[in-house]
Write an enzyme that holds these catalytic residues in place. Structure first.
Site, short mmCIF file in Angstrom:
data_model
loop_
_atom_site.label_atom_id
_atom_site.label_comp_id
_atom_site.label_asym_id
_atom_site.label_seq_id
_atom_site.Cartn_x
_atom_site.Cartn_y
_atom_site.Cartn_z
N GLU A 50 80.03 23.62 22.95
CA GLU A 50 78.69 23.88 22.81
C GLU A 50 78.22 25.21 22.63
O GLU A 50 77.30 24.81 21.71
CB GLU A 50 78.47 23.57 24.30
N ALA B 54 123.33 7.63 18.17
CA ALA B 54 124.01 8.18 17.30
C ALA B 54 125.01 7.53 18.02
O ALA B 54 125.38 6.29 17.87
CB ALA B 54 124.46 9.39 18.58
#
Length: 369
Positions: free
Chosen positions: A57, A167
């Site tokens: 603002e 993996a």
């Protein structure tokens, strides 16, 4: 009939775009944008650029100058009403003489929580809230989670093959995904306040877990690295300890010698036991919340990822799926002991699916029961 016009939506959409520019730089503060409009023309714009700096603002009002008087201010988060590192934005809007304030959402911070909008309204300014609230919330999941539940928002990142393997049986995993996906992970790291991993990952891969190249917005901050290490097995030669950003080791072990070795190597060690040889997962997140950690990226193996998921502590999964097959002997995505019946399954809501180079990125929210 909606209280918001098509123009209101357009200006708030612009404020949300501005807020996103602070994606990597505002932590621990929320990402906020502001647009000031007078006579159907934008006269001021701003966003919260960096923690400790002026709020959105203030930037927008400075650009608008005298034209702010009688204008409408669109803000993605309720203006603050308390003194922090900067003065209250609610007071700045009142002093500038705006005639209307439209907020996307109320501030979940208990220090604000509607007080900012009330303060503005009591000054004779028209207020409205709730415009594009879902989009505003999506910008600040960590800030909202921390304010409402006193824990960070946890995003779990995983890479897998098309058959759901992370993996090979030997442990080899570099690289499942391509360079585009790995670059995308850097953005996840950059927006996170902390990265959590397990001691198994540290011992197996000796990772850096840092943001490794420049990103938009002048990003320079490295996330805190958090290692869950029940027995204080982390070597003082670990590469994590040589990188910027800091390392927090959370342990269930209270062995003085091992603790001192890690502390001398640059780590902070915190003792948070939870039964025999187990780290308190909820306690770890609560600790990070007290340190103003908004978003956590969980980068670890199947055991810790599964434990966090089963404990209800994962909010979002980001899974990079590579177009390859690794076979049924390879390692799975999660270790989830005890899941035996369909009623025990963990449900997800897929919120985004897109190609990232040759891979696919799946983003899913965990449905909390």
């Amino acid at each position: 009939m909606s209280e918001f016009s098509a123009a209101d939506y357009a200006y708030m959409a612009r404020a949300l775009q501005l807020a996103e520019r602070g994606l990597y730089t505002t932590t621990p503060n929320p990402r906020v944008g502001c647009v000031i409009v007078k006579d159907d023309a934008v006269v001021g714009e701003g966003w919260h650029e960096i923690a400790g700096g002026p709020h959105a603002e203030v930037h927008a009002l400075a650009q608008a100058g005298a034209q702010a008087r009688g204008a409408t201010a669109y803000v993605t988060l309720e203006p603050c009403s308390h003194h922090g590192r900067t003065p209250p934005c609610a007071d700045a809007l009142i002093t500038a003489g705006v005639s209307r304030v439209v907020a996307a959402m109320e501030d979940p911070n208990p220090l604000v929580a509607g007080a900012g909008l009330r303060h503005v309204h009591e000054a004779g300014i028209a207020v409205a809230s709730g415009l594009m609230q879902a989009q505003a919330e999506a910008l600040n999941p960590g800030f909202i989670r921390r304010m409402r539940d006193e824990r960070p928002y946890v995003r779990c990142k995983l890479a897998m093959s098309l058959d759901g393997r992370t993996a090979m049986a030997s442990g080899e995993s570099k690289w499942i995904t391509g360079s585009d996906a790995r670059e995308d992970v850097q953005r996840l790291r950059a927006r996170s306040c902390a990265i959590i991993t397990g001691i198994g990952t540290v011992l197996a891969d000796d990772p850096n877990l840092t943001v490794r190249f420049p990103l938009p917005g002048g990003h320079e901050r490295q996330p805190l690295r958090v290692v869950l290490d029940p027995r204080l097995s982390m070597p003082e030669t670990s590469r994590l300890l040589k990188q910027p950003g800091g390392v927090l080791v959370v342990t269930a072990c209270d062995e003085t010698a091992a603790r001192q070795q890690l502390e001398q190597a640059g780590a902070e060690v915190v003792h948070l036991p939870h039964g025999l040889d187990r780290v308190d997962l909820e306690g770890t997140l609560a600790l990070l919340s007290t340190r103003q950690v908004n978003e956590v990226l969980l980068e670890t193996g199947a055991t810790l990822s599964g434990a966090m998921l089963q404990a209800g502590l994962v909010d979002e999964l980001v899974i990079y799926m590579a177009p390859l097959l690794m076979g049924d002997a390879a390692r799975g995505l999660f270790r989830l002991p005890g899941l035996e019946r369909m009623e025990q399954r963990i449900e997800l809501n897929i919120t985004d699916l897109r190609a990232v180079g040759k891979d696919w990125r799946i983003t899913a929210q965990v449905v909390q029961k």
